[in-house]
Structure formats: structure tokens, C-alpha cells
Design a protein around this motif. Sequence first.
Motif, PDB file in Angstrom:
ATOM      1  N   ARG A   1       0.824  -1.200   0.000  1.00 29.84           N
ATOM      2  CA  ARG A   1       0.000   0.000   0.000  1.00 29.84           C
ATOM      3  C   ARG A   1       0.864   1.258   0.000  1.00 29.84           C
ATOM      4  NH1 ARG A   1      -3.580  -2.180   4.998  1.00 29.84           N
ATOM      5  NH2 ARG A   1      -1.442  -2.280   5.757  1.00 29.84           N
ATOM      6  N   LYS A   2       0.364   2.273  -0.664  1.00 29.90           N
ATOM      7  CA  LYS A   2       1.050   3.551  -0.725  1.00 29.90           C
ATOM      8  C   LYS A   2       1.212   4.128   0.682  1.00 29.90           C
ATOM      9  CE  LYS A   2      -0.533   6.260  -3.881  1.00 29.90           C
ATOM     10  NZ  LYS A   2      -1.428   7.203  -4.594  1.00 29.90           N
ATOM     11  N   ARG A   3       2.359   4.743   0.943  1.00 31.07           N
ATOM     12  CA  ARG A   3       2.590   5.379   2.245  1.00 31.07           C
ATOM     13  C   ARG A   3       2.118   6.828   2.199  1.00 31.07           C
ATOM     14  NH1 ARG A   3       6.894   2.930   4.969  1.00 31.07           N
ATOM     15  NH2 ARG A   3       6.708   4.543   6.577  1.00 31.07           N
ATOM     16  N   ARG A   4       1.531   7.257   3.313  1.00 33.33           N
ATOM     17  CA  ARG A   4       1.013   8.615   3.408  1.00 33.33           C
ATOM     18  C   ARG A   4       1.520   9.292   4.679  1.00 33.33           C
ATOM     19  NH1 ARG A   4      -3.207   5.849   0.826  1.00 33.33           N
ATOM     20  NH2 ARG A   4      -3.927   6.954  -1.043  1.00 33.33           N
ATOM     21  N   LEU A   5       1.515  10.601   4.639  1.00 34.01           N
ATOM     22  CA  LEU A   5       1.775  11.428   5.810  1.00 34.01           C
ATOM     23  C   LEU A   5       0.459  12.076   6.206  1.00 34.01           C
ATOM     24  CD1 LEU A   5       3.600  13.021   7.835  1.00 34.01           C
ATOM     25  CD2 LEU A   5       3.928  14.709   5.997  1.00 34.01           C
ATOM     26  N   VAL A   6       0.030  11.839   7.442  1.00 34.61           N
ATOM     27  CA  VAL A   6      -1.195  12.456   7.960  1.00 34.61           C
ATOM     28  C   VAL A   6      -0.828  13.347   9.138  1.00 34.61           C
ATOM     29  CG1 VAL A   6      -3.331  12.003   9.221  1.00 34.61           C
ATOM     30  CG2 VAL A   6      -2.810  10.710   7.162  1.00 34.61           C
ATOM     31  N   THR A   7      -1.250  14.601   9.073  1.00 29.69           N
ATOM     32  CA  THR A   7      -0.953  15.590  10.105  1.00 29.69           C
ATOM     33  C   THR A   7      -2.262  16.071  10.717  1.00 29.69           C
ATOM     34  OG1 THR A   7       0.984  16.317   8.837  1.00 29.69           O
ATOM     35  CG2 THR A   7       0.207  17.772  10.586  1.00 29.69           C
ATOM     36  N   THR A   8      -2.354  16.048  12.049  1.00 28.82           N
ATOM     37  CA  THR A   8      -3.577  16.449  12.735  1.00 28.82           C
ATOM     38  C   THR A   8      -3.293  17.557  13.750  1.00 28.82           C
ATOM     39  OG1 THR A   8      -3.336  14.807  14.521  1.00 28.82           O
ATOM     40  CG2 THR A   8      -4.486  14.098  12.521  1.00 28.82           C
ATOM     41  N   VAL A   9      -4.289  18.399  13.970  1.00 24.72           N
ATOM     42  CA  VAL A   9      -4.199  19.461  14.971  1.00 24.72           C
ATOM     43  C   VAL A   9      -5.443  19.397  15.845  1.00 24.72           C
ATOM     44  CG1 VAL A   9      -4.089  21.946  15.401  1.00 24.72           C
ATOM     45  CG2 VAL A   9      -2.827  20.969  13.485  1.00 24.72           C
ATOM     46  N   LEU A  10      -5.251  19.298  17.130  1.00 24.10           N
ATOM     47  CA  LEU A  10      -6.352  19.263  18.087  1.00 24.10           C
ATOM     48  C   LEU A  10      -6.084  20.311  19.155  1.00 24.10           C
ATOM     49  CD1 LEU A  10      -8.922  17.882  19.219  1.00 24.10           C
ATOM     50  CD2 LEU A  10      -7.418  16.329  20.464  1.00 24.10           C
ATOM     51  N   SER A  11      -7.050  21.199  19.378  1.00 30.08           N
ATOM     52  CA  SER A  11      -6.908  22.208  20.428  1.00 30.08           C
ATOM     53  C   SER A  11      -8.280  22.512  20.995  1.00 30.08           C
ATOM     54  CB  SER A  11      -6.254  23.485  19.878  1.00 30.08           C
ATOM     55  OG  SER A  11      -7.036  24.053  18.864  1.00 30.08           O
ATOM     56  N   LYS A  12      -8.320  23.338  22.025  1.00 30.93           N
ATOM     57  CA  LYS A  12      -9.572  23.630  22.710  1.00 30.93           C
ATOM     58  C   LYS A  12     -10.553  24.288  21.748  1.00 30.93           C
ATOM     59  CE  LYS A  12     -11.399  25.832  26.875  1.00 30.93           C
ATOM     60  NZ  LYS A  12     -11.088  26.658  28.065  1.00 30.93           N
ATOM     61  N   GLY A  13     -11.809  23.847  21.818  1.00 27.84           N
ATOM     62  CA  GLY A  13     -12.814  24.344  20.891  1.00 27.84           C
ATOM     63  C   GLY A  13     -12.884  23.452  19.668  1.00 27.84           C
ATOM     64  N   ASP A  14     -13.959  23.588  18.887  1.00 31.16           N
ATOM     65  CA  ASP A  14     -14.134  22.698  17.745  1.00 31.16           C
ATOM     66  C   ASP A  14     -14.228  23.457  16.422  1.00 31.16           C
ATOM     67  OD1 ASP A  14     -16.546  23.895  18.062  1.00 31.16           O
ATOM     68  OD2 ASP A  14     -17.719  22.054  18.281  1.00 31.16           O
ATOM     69  N   ASP A  15     -13.862  24.739  16.423  1.00 27.42           N
ATOM     70  CA  ASP A  15     -13.910  25.474  15.155  1.00 27.42           C
ATOM     71  C   ASP A  15     -12.646  25.195  14.348  1.00 27.42           C
ATOM     72  OD1 ASP A  15     -12.208  28.489  15.636  1.00 27.42           O
ATOM     73  OD2 ASP A  15     -12.467  26.967  17.201  1.00 27.42           O
ATOM     74  N   ILE A  16     -12.772  25.280  13.022  1.00 31.84           N
ATOM     75  CA  ILE A  16     -11.613  25.106  12.150  1.00 31.84           C
ATOM     76  C   ILE A  16     -11.092  26.501  11.834  1.00 31.84           C
ATOM     77  CG2 ILE A  16     -10.776  24.042  10.043  1.00 31.84           C
ATOM     78  CD1 ILE A  16     -11.935  22.130  12.121  1.00 31.84           C
ATOM     79  N   SER A  17     -10.229  27.005  12.706  1.00 30.81           N
ATOM     80  CA  SER A  17      -9.782  28.385  12.596  1.00 30.81           C
ATOM     81  C   SER A  17      -8.611  28.498  11.620  1.00 30.81           C
ATOM     82  CB  SER A  17      -9.346  28.891  13.973  1.00 30.81           C
ATOM     83  OG  SER A  17      -8.194  28.188  14.413  1.00 30.81           O
ATOM     84  N   PRO A  18      -8.389  29.711  11.077  1.00 31.51           N
ATOM     85  CA  PRO A  18      -7.222  29.929  10.227  1.00 31.51           C
ATOM     86  C   PRO A  18      -5.917  29.565  10.931  1.00 31.51           C
ATOM     87  CG  PRO A  18      -8.727  31.786  10.063  1.00 31.51           C
ATOM     88  CD  PRO A  18      -9.243  30.910  11.171  1.00 31.51           C
TER      89      PRO A  18
END
Length: 289
Positions: free
Chosen positions: A72-89
Amino acid sequence: MRCHINRDDRHAVLAVDAYTNTADVRRELDLGFTRPFGARFALPAGIPGLANAFGPVIIQDCPDLERDAQGRKRRLVTTVLSKGDDISPGRIRIAVSMANGASQRLGCGAEPLPTPSAGSDPYEPPRAVPPAEAKDTVCGWLAGITLPKNPSGAPWGVVPHTDTDAPVTGCSLTDTASGEAAVESSGWYGDWTDQPFVRLLPHNVSYSDGRDSRRPMMSENYGRATARCDAEAVNHLAYGNARGTDAEDRYLTGRQLRPLLDAFAEDQAERRGCTDLEPPASTIHPMRG
């Protein structure tokens, strides 16, 4: 790679993580897929990924890493989790910065992503345009078909959310009277997408005809089509929204939604050179109560 700012020993106020291990990648991507995602969850053009219930997720291919033991192809997955659930700039800028750094350090080889400027809002959705003006976008398929009449009587609008070659593509058909999305079409590319869709169907669709939940299916408010692209699975989703607060009052019926899913999947397959396209059968299954 992990970068956490902790409030105490157990709680982080900001958690930024990047993964290339196949099992970690699948776990992180599967984590946010608990209901049918619509196009509004796709990140803006130029940023490959999606915004799930936990924050922005960037998905990149790693051309410099060998395929895993299953080929299977290898991927890079990057996640950001912080207080609140809005997808801010700010969250998206952090995700892009981490993804670029992780690609270099982990030997991924992904193309550097452009970092949105501090004064911009990279998550501001594009404006709706008439279907004829979306011809050169991911929504171009809507310019060449006859659409059902809008129940509000207003013209339809089209919102292209992503580039045509994004790992998760998104396109909305909107009611220009209310500004609401009537239909959200999205394409999901990679083997990681199969299991979430298998789980999604039996949990939400009522069927008793022996239909295999691993196959394409059409319900009253969403449907799935499948294909193969670059030797990996592809899943296409069309989701029909309700008008206002009454879940039974939908912009389109399942029978009106099905040809839109077919047209979207055919267009995506042609654009990206996919094969083995399989639309859902003609049966329209009810949703689970």
C-alpha cells in the motif's frame, strides 16, 4: 512526530501530530469518520485533506517512502487538536507548518504546502456560482446535466470546495434562496476509506435484501459508489440535506439524488483515470429510525 503544549500531565491545550506508519494513518483517519461527511468538511484548494469533528487533517502521499508490507502507498497524515471545535485559520496554518516539517524529517518527499498568510482566512468557503460557471472546477459535472427543480423555486448554485486532484474532493449544490447546501458530493481516495464506508452503511441504512454493506448502496438521503484509482480504493459519496429543521423535508429524494451521484462518480473517474467504477443498484433503501 508529536508537538504538544500541555496544561498539566494529562491535558493538552494544543496537540499537533504527524504519522507515516500505515496503522497510525488508518487509525487517525478513521477516528473522525462517524457520520456521512459532506463537502463542507473538505479543506480549501491547495491544502490536501479534510476538517473532521476534531480539527484539520492534512493527507499527503509520500513518494520517497517505500510501500508497506501489503504493497500500500505510504502517506503522511498531520492532525491538529486544540480547545474548541472550530476550524480556525490559525489551526490550518499550524497544520501546514507541521506537515511541511514532518515531510522533511520523516523522509516523506511530499511537495511543500503553501502556508496561508496570517491575515487570511484559508477556510472561508468559495462563493456559489451558477452551474454553467463551474465548468472548469471539481463541480464541472453539474454544468452538463439537467438538474431537478429546486423546491424553493430559486436557481441552484454550485460551490467547488477543493481542487480536482485533492485526496478528499468536495462539491456542493446549494439553494441560492437560503444559501443552504442541498447536495454535498465528495470523493475519498485511498484504501483507508473502505472500512469507514462499510461501517457507515449498516449503521445508518435499513436493508433486508441480503445486500453486502461492502458494496455500493443508495438510501433516501445518501449513496455510495466505488472505483479503483492508482491501485487503491475510491469511494464517492452524495449526501442530500434536509430543508430547515424537518429531517423528512429534503431538497431531493433518493431517486433524484442517485443520478447526481452517478454523474459525479463518472466525472471523478474520468478526471483521475480510475477504473472499475460501480454505482449503487437501483433500490432506494430507507434510513434507520
